[in-house]
Design an enzyme around this catalytic site. Structure first.
Site, PDB file in Angstrom:
ATOM      1  N   MET A  53      -1.430 -11.032  -3.883  1.00  0.00           N
ATOM      2  CA  MET A  53      -1.530 -11.735  -2.599  1.00  0.00           C
ATOM      3  C   MET A  53      -2.780 -11.240  -1.868  1.00  0.00           C
ATOM      4  O   MET A  53      -3.637 -12.013  -1.457  1.00  0.00           O
ATOM      5  CB  MET A  53      -0.327 -11.419  -1.704  1.00  0.00           C
ATOM      6  N   ALA A 102      -7.944 -10.198   3.761  1.00  0.00           N
ATOM      7  CA  ALA A 102      -6.633 -10.745   4.158  1.00  0.00           C
ATOM      8  C   ALA A 102      -5.514  -9.911   3.555  1.00  0.00           C
ATOM      9  O   ALA A 102      -5.274  -9.957   2.345  1.00  0.00           O
ATOM     10  CB  ALA A 102      -6.505 -12.201   3.707  1.00  0.00           C
ATOM     11  N   SER A 119      -2.333  -8.162   5.930  1.00  0.00           N
ATOM     12  CA  SER A 119      -1.184  -8.553   6.755  1.00  0.00           C
ATOM     13  C   SER A 119      -1.223 -10.050   7.061  1.00  0.00           C
ATOM     14  O   SER A 119      -0.186 -10.702   7.104  1.00  0.00           O
ATOM     15  CB  SER A 119      -1.204  -7.782   8.086  1.00  0.00           C
ATOM     16  N   ILE A 159      -3.916  -4.484  -6.171  1.00  0.00           N
ATOM     17  CA  ILE A 159      -2.862  -5.132  -6.963  1.00  0.00           C
ATOM     18  C   ILE A 159      -2.197  -4.118  -7.904  1.00  0.00           C
ATOM     19  O   ILE A 159      -2.821  -3.616  -8.843  1.00  0.00           O
ATOM     20  CB  ILE A 159      -3.432  -6.340  -7.747  1.00  0.00           C
ATOM     21  N   GLU A 161      11.644  -7.371  -1.871  1.00  0.00           N
ATOM     22  CA  GLU A 161      10.605  -6.357  -2.103  1.00  0.00           C
ATOM     23  C   GLU A 161      10.789  -5.204  -1.115  1.00  0.00           C
ATOM     24  O   GLU A 161      10.611  -4.031  -1.448  1.00  0.00           O
ATOM     25  CB  GLU A 161       9.224  -6.998  -1.933  1.00  0.00           C
ATOM     26  N   ARG A 202      12.728  31.687  -2.948  1.00  0.00           N
ATOM     27  CA  ARG A 202      11.614  32.341  -2.248  1.00  0.00           C
ATOM     28  C   ARG A 202      12.172  33.293  -1.174  1.00  0.00           C
ATOM     29  O   ARG A 202      13.064  32.902  -0.415  1.00  0.00           O
ATOM     30  CB  ARG A 202      10.754  31.265  -1.591  1.00  0.00           C
ATOM     31  N   GLY A 230       2.395  27.669   1.827  1.00  0.00           N
ATOM     32  CA  GLY A 230       1.125  27.362   1.145  1.00  0.00           C
ATOM     33  C   GLY A 230       1.340  26.633  -0.167  1.00  0.00           C
ATOM     34  O   GLY A 230       0.540  25.770  -0.552  1.00  0.00           O
ATOM     35  N   ASN A 263       4.378  -1.308   8.436  1.00  0.00           N
ATOM     36  CA  ASN A 263       5.514  -1.104   9.339  1.00  0.00           C
ATOM     37  C   ASN A 263       5.307  -1.782  10.688  1.00  0.00           C
ATOM     38  O   ASN A 263       6.282  -2.174  11.334  1.00  0.00           O
ATOM     39  CB  ASN A 263       5.792   0.397   9.498  1.00  0.00           C
TER      40      ASN A 263
END
Ligand SMILES: Cc1cc2nc3c(=O)[nH]c(=O)nc-3n(C[C@H](O)[C@H](O)[C@H](O)COP(=O)(O)OP(=O)(O)OC[C@H]3O[C@@H](n4cnc5c(N)ncnc54)[C@H](O)[C@@H]3O)c2cc1C
Length: 382
Positions: free
Chosen positions: A120, A125, A127, A152, A237, A263, A335, A361
């Site tokens: 798409m 282009a 959103s 893609i 999706e 740890r 770390g 979002n």
């Protein structure tokens, strides 16, 4: 998760643990998973779970497709583009394909001989899908496609790409159509695999269509109805986005609980420190809430009752929560969280894309707000 889904998820988890996890580094270096891996995934029944038996599939549902993707992200990273292949491309064929199209494309997609992608997005282009410029012009024996597609998934490896192209200039969203493009067709080229900051093993590519000639039977669904077809398919999706987010959160919490037990600092396990315990308690709670939220959305989808706004809520909230949980878990690794010695750092970077693709979002919130506006239409006038 009925017993069948649980069984499939176990098969998938074993497969990904044995066959994908050890290859993560190699796939990240080459920018895609091995073609042979697709065939092995097909051989154990992990591709196209929703495909009916007459087209070579097991005749399952989206719940089965989702169980595979859930297992993937609980065990390994985003490299394998099965969510796009099984969760998106195959479902377009199932929903809009002619008998001939389904017979041609579905069996090799289930076996993994044919890899699917959907194109798409374009350089100008993303959103704003109505701004797509790739053109499909009627030709003697079908259509001629010209344009550039970017970002893609599965792009450089794909054998079949669903290309969204403009068939009616000047008609905006009412002038788009979908085409099934065999990537061996002259004029189709892979410009490059895009160098990303994460999801390195995922094949995210830029494609050019330079006068690609396709036959009339390459048109998928009705002419000029591409946009409504995309809108019909996008909620599913987004469900995949939600499921992968939750799976990654579960993996992160699990890895971090284990790490903080091993740890030590100031003579005790990190897990004994109240901050560690509280952080993990909150992360586990967020993950639990997200799991219930996503499960409810899957139920609604399977009942045919997941609307655009509800799917947008799942995609937005789960991906945002994924980012938050991954960040907090990484912090507890100190770390080592910032190294490649543990998966948590890679998972943190990979999660970032989830807030961008599948509809950003911000676009999700726009869709949710639009549904509120519709629900409360006329309120300002009262
Ligand atoms: C790893 C990856 C895989 C992808 N896979 C695919 C794929 O397989 N197929 C495919 O077609 N595409 C794919 N994409 C593209 C993806 O869907 C787009 O990147 C996404 O839709 C955003 O489009 P854009 O990048 O052009 O950003 P833009 O549309 O330029 O947006 C830039 C910013 O503006 C904001 N914005 C835009 N419009 C609005 C609005 N109306 N209101 C508020 N804010 C807005 C966006 O939220 C964003 O923050 C992939 C992208 C990535 C990163």
């Amino acid at each position: 998760m009925d017993p069948e889904c649980v069984e499939l998820a176990e098969v998938a988890e074993r497969f990904f643990r044995a066959e994908a996890a050890p290859s993560e580094r190699a796939w990240a270096a080459q920018g895609h998973v091995d073609r042979d891996f697709w065939k092995r995934a097909g051989a154990v029944g992990l591709l196209g779970c929703s495909v009916p038996e007459i087209y070579g599939g097991p005749g399952g549902t989206v719940a089965h497709d989702l169980a595979v993707v859930d297992a993937q992200l609980r065990v390994t990273d985003y490299a394998f583009g099965v969510a796009v292949h099984s969760g998106v491309v195959i479902h377009y064929l199932l929903a809009y394909g002619t008998e001939e199209q389904k017979r041609r494309w579905l069996p090799p997609m289930v076996s993994g001989e044919t890899i699917g992608a959907i194109a798409m997005t374009e350089p100008d282009a993303g959103s704003d899908l109505q701004a797509l410029r790739t053109q499909a012009v009627p030709a003697d024996h079908g259509w001629t496609l010209t344009g550039t597609k970017v970002f893609i998934t599965n792009g450089s490896m794909a054998d079949l790409v669903i290309v969204v192209a403009r068939t009616n200039p000047g008609k905006g969203s009412r002038g788009l159509s979908l085409f099934l493009v065999d990537t061996r067709t002259a004029g189709f080229t892979v410009d490059r695999v895009i160098e990303k900051i994460g999801q390195h093993g995922a094949d995210t590519s830029q494609l050019t269509l330079d006068g690609v000639q396709v036959p009339p039977e390459a048109l998928l669904g009705e002419l000029d109805r591409g946009f409504p077809m995309l809108m019909e398919q996008l909620p599913r999706e987004r469900l995949f986005g939600g499921v992968t987010a939750v799976a990654a959160m579960r993996r992160a919490v699990d890895l971090t609980v284990r790490y903080t037990h091993e740890r030590t600092a100031f003579g005790e396990a990190l897990f004994g420190l109240q901050n560690t315990r509280f952080e993990l308690a909150e992360c586990a709670t967020l993950t639990g809430v997200a799991t219930v939220f996503v499960d409810d959305a899957i139920d609604r989808y399977l009942r045919g009752d997941l609307d655009t706004a509800a799917a947008a809520m799942v995609k937005y909230w789960c991906s945002q929560t994924q980012g938050q949980v991954l960040d907090r878990c990484l912090q507890l690794f100190g770390g080592y969280g910032f190294t490649r010695e543990f998966p948590i750092g890679g998972m943190w970077v990979d999660a970032r894309a989830q807030r961008i693709y599948g509809g950003s979002n911000e676009v999700m919130k726009e869709l949710i707000a639009r549904s509120l506006a519709a629900d409360y239409a006329g309120i300002g006038a009262r």
